[in-house]
Design an enzyme around this catalytic site. Sequence first.
Site, PDB file in Angstrom:
ATOM      1  N   LYS A 120      31.443  43.370  43.187  1.00 18.77           N
ATOM      2  CA  LYS A 120      30.724  42.113  43.400  1.00 18.77           C
ATOM      3  C   LYS A 120      31.412  40.967  42.661  1.00 18.77           C
ATOM      4  O   LYS A 120      31.641  39.892  43.213  1.00 18.77           O
ATOM      5  CB  LYS A 120      29.276  42.256  42.906  1.00 18.77           C
ATOM      6  CG  LYS A 120      28.448  41.015  43.135  1.00 18.77           C
ATOM      7  CD  LYS A 120      27.222  40.986  42.259  1.00 18.77           C
ATOM      8  CE  LYS A 120      27.596  40.668  40.840  1.00 18.77           C
ATOM      9  NZ  LYS A 120      26.491  40.595  39.904  1.00 18.77           N
ATOM     10  N   ASP A 138      25.029  40.625  45.679  1.00 23.70           N
ATOM     11  CA  ASP A 138      24.285  40.769  44.423  1.00 23.70           C
ATOM     12  C   ASP A 138      22.840  41.112  44.765  1.00 23.70           C
ATOM     13  O   ASP A 138      22.515  41.372  45.926  1.00 23.70           O
ATOM     14  CB  ASP A 138      24.391  39.491  43.568  1.00 23.70           C
ATOM     15  CG  ASP A 138      23.624  38.336  44.183  1.00 23.70           C
ATOM     16  OD1 ASP A 138      23.088  38.488  45.311  1.00 23.70           O
ATOM     17  OD2 ASP A 138      23.549  37.277  43.546  1.00 23.70           O
TER      18      ASP A 138
END
Length: 212
Positions: A120, A138
Amino acid sequence: MESKKVELIFEKFQESNPIPKIELNYTNHFTLLVAIVLSARTTDVSVNKVAKELFNITDTPEKMLNFGQNELKKRISSIGLYNSKARNIIALSKILINRYNGKVPTDFDDLVSLPGVGRKSANVFLNSGLGIPTLAVDTHVFRVSNRIGLVKEKDVFKTEQSLLNVVPKKYLLYAHHWLVLHGRYACKAQKPSCETCIIHDLCEFECKRYKV
Ligand code: SF4
């Protein structure tokens, strides 16, 4: 979700916020990467509170090493997981100096090899720092995209892959930011603001008590 609806959702996001921006404050690629590492399981607001003064002193890997792990710990002690984050930031600063001439690498695999930088974080860096149309998933992106019916996936990686398939290419660059901001301010985890939501007519979330 049918592709026409997906298109309309992103059209609405674009109309309401044509050029969305990351809410972390930073001054260059190094401080962006450090801010992203600091933001893991922490709000951007908390990171920004410590980042301004910190980045005045430590805006390069060399300065960060000179600052040192103990000082860094003290400076970021208001942030969750500050011990491990300080350790990772010092370790990644050393690697940037030794392996990348003090620069942040621009290759995904190089980025995820750095301490404290996962999939991420690497995607956020590539997207926000370099303008590459990656899709970092996220907690907000995962919740919103599965809740509203853009995708139907059980884990973060599959959500990322599915979003890359369903989001029209012309919206990919900003898709991460639109979904993050929508999740942060409208489609919140506990009480989504469906009554004022700009995509309520397109959303497939079934909890009617939140619907207008
Ligand atoms: S209508 Fe509600 S559930 Fe659907 S996107 Fe908007 S805030 Fe989220």
